[in-house]
Write a protein that holds these residues in place. Structure first.
Motif, short mmCIF file in Angstrom:
data_model
loop_
_atom_site.label_atom_id
_atom_site.label_comp_id
_atom_site.label_asym_id
_atom_site.label_seq_id
_atom_site.Cartn_x
_atom_site.Cartn_y
_atom_site.Cartn_z
N GLY A 8 0.78 -1.23 0.00
CA GLY A 8 0.00 0.00 0.00
C GLY A 8 0.81 1.27 0.00
O GLY A 8 0.24 2.37 -0.02
N GLY A 9 2.14 1.16 0.04
CA GLY A 9 2.99 2.35 0.07
C GLY A 9 2.97 3.13 -1.23
O GLY A 9 2.54 2.63 -2.27
N MET A 10 3.49 4.35 -1.17
CA MET A 10 3.45 5.23 -2.34
C MET A 10 4.67 5.10 -3.24
O MET A 10 4.72 5.69 -4.32
CB MET A 10 3.28 6.68 -1.89
N GLY A 11 5.68 4.35 -2.82
CA GLY A 11 6.84 4.13 -3.67
C GLY A 11 7.52 5.40 -4.12
O GLY A 11 7.85 5.57 -5.30
N THR A 12 7.78 6.30 -3.18
CA THR A 12 8.29 7.62 -3.53
C THR A 12 9.67 7.58 -4.19
O THR A 12 10.04 8.52 -4.92
CB THR A 12 8.35 8.53 -2.28
N ARG A 13 10.44 6.53 -3.94
CA ARG A 13 11.77 6.44 -4.57
C ARG A 13 11.70 5.82 -5.97
O ARG A 13 12.72 5.62 -6.61
CB ARG A 13 12.72 5.63 -3.68
N MET A 14 10.47 5.51 -6.41
CA MET A 14 10.28 4.95 -7.75
C MET A 14 9.31 5.82 -8.54
O MET A 14 8.42 5.33 -9.22
CB MET A 14 9.72 3.52 -7.64
N ARG A 15 9.50 7.13 -8.47
CA ARG A 15 8.53 8.04 -9.09
C ARG A 15 8.41 7.86 -10.59
O ARG A 15 7.38 8.21 -11.17
CB ARG A 15 8.91 9.50 -8.78
N GLU A 16 9.45 7.32 -11.23
CA GLU A 16 9.36 7.08 -12.67
C GLU A 16 8.18 6.16 -13.00
O GLU A 16 7.64 6.19 -14.10
CB GLU A 16 10.66 6.44 -13.18
N PHE A 17 7.78 5.34 -12.02
CA PHE A 17 6.66 4.41 -12.22
C PHE A 17 5.51 4.70 -11.28
O PHE A 17 4.34 4.61 -11.66
CB PHE A 17 7.12 2.96 -12.02
N GLU A 19 4.08 7.19 -10.04
CA GLU A 19 3.08 8.22 -10.29
C GLU A 19 1.94 7.69 -11.15
O GLU A 19 0.87 8.29 -11.21
CB GLU A 19 3.74 9.43 -10.96
N THR A 20 2.17 6.55 -11.82
CA THR A 20 1.12 5.98 -12.67
C THR A 20 0.65 4.61 -12.19
O THR A 20 -0.50 4.25 -12.40
CB THR A 20 1.60 5.85 -14.13
N ILE A 21 1.53 3.81 -11.57
CA ILE A 21 1.14 2.49 -11.06
C ILE A 21 1.79 2.28 -9.70
O ILE A 21 2.83 2.87 -9.40
CB ILE A 21 1.56 1.35 -12.01
N PRO A 22 1.19 1.44 -8.84
CA PRO A 22 1.82 1.14 -7.55
C PRO A 22 3.06 0.28 -7.77
O PRO A 22 3.13 -0.50 -8.72
CB PRO A 22 0.73 0.37 -6.80
N LYS A 23 4.05 0.43 -6.88
CA LYS A 23 5.33 -0.28 -7.06
C LYS A 23 5.18 -1.79 -7.22
O LYS A 23 5.91 -2.39 -8.03
CB LYS A 23 6.29 0.06 -5.93
N PRO A 24 4.27 -2.45 -6.48
CA PRO A 24 4.15 -3.91 -6.66
C PRO A 24 3.79 -4.34 -8.08
O PRO A 24 4.00 -5.50 -8.44
CB PRO A 24 3.04 -4.30 -5.67
N LEU A 25 3.27 -3.42 -8.88
CA LEU A 25 2.90 -3.75 -10.26
C LEU A 25 4.00 -3.42 -11.27
O LEU A 25 3.82 -3.65 -12.48
CB LEU A 25 1.61 -3.05 -10.67
#
Length: 259
Positions: A8-17, A19-25
């Motif tokens: 459920g996290g926002m994945g802020t260190r993976m903004r390249e992705f 911002e459009t999909i959650p990191k687990p995807l």
């Protein structure tokens, strides 16, 4: 044994992705990293999953609810009828509970939000959903259970090219070398938890902070050292490294393909 996945996290260190999909995807090869992780658990017979959703959780629901193996597995179209060419199994044989645990809750509070689905589980598994590993889960779980601690987690050597440094009080360096050669170990995210863990989580607690400190004081926290493959997807650079490994056939986490 049920598996709780914190996704459920926002994945802020993976903004390249993120911002459009959650990191687990985020894909590793042709499938999301969370699929690879779940396939690892399923290989050892753990096919009952609880997904603690938050940021863009509807996209994770949509992926599994509309799962189409033909888009990622080898298949054949016979007179208009699609057929899989492999006998492998995945999502079609899993049980998945989707739980909305909020946008801003931390890991400890997401676990508490899923507690009602774990009331019949004396022991259960948990994971952060953003790393892959080649650990033998049967051996790890057996070892953790033998320790009879309230909580256990896998510790790993941190990968990467950084150097570990130790100094005297005045700053004089007495050691510098690769992380892999030091005594530094980090939390690898694969956890075995008992029901009593909920007695040590207070409102607002992050799981590995205050609750784990309470367990340490009671000698109820165990760490299992794993020296094999482990890699997390924390940054865009990590994503590129996963892609390169996948394309070159370096996939040590795919232990289900070892025969």
């Amino acid at each position: 044994m049920k598996v709780v996945l914190f996704c459920g996290g926002m994945g802020t260190r993976m903004r390249e992705f993120s911002e459009t999909i959650p990191k687990p995807l985020v894909n590793v090869g042709h499938r999301p990293i969370i699929w690879h992780l779940m396939r690892h658990f399923a290989h050892f017979g753990h096919t009952d999953f609880i997904l603690c959703l938050g940021y863009k959780g509807e996209m994770i629901r949509e992926y599994f609810l509309n799962y189409n193996p033909m888009l990622s597995e080898d298949c054949r179209l016979e007179k208009g009828v699609p057929k899989l060419m492999s006998g492998g199994t995945d999502v079609r044989d899993w049980n998945i509970d989707f739980v909305d645990t909020g946008l801003t809750r931390n890991i400890g509070q997401r676990l508490v939000a899923a507690r009602h689905l774990l009331r019949d589980e004396e022991v259960f598994l948990a994971n952060y959903s953003d790393q892959l590993c080649d650990i033998d889960l049967d051996r790890y779980v057996a070892t953790a259970n033998a320790q009879n601690k309230i909580a256990s987690f896998v510790s790993v050597r941190p990968p990467g090219s950084y150097h570990s440094v130790t100094t005297d009080a005045d700053g004089t360096v007495n050691y510098i070398g690769p992380w892999a050669d030091s005594e530094l170990w980090i939390n690898g995210g694969y956890m075995v938890l008992r029901q009593a863990i909920f007695d040590h989580i207070e409102p607002g607690d992050e799981l590995v902070e205050a609750p784990f400190q309470r367990l340490i004081a009671k000698k109820q926290l165990y760490s299992h050292r794993h020296e094999g493959f482990w890699k997390a997807m924390d940054t865009y650079k990590d994503k590129l490294a996963f892609d390169e490994d996948y394309e070159k056939g370096r996939r040590p986490w795919e232990i289900w393909n070892l025969g």
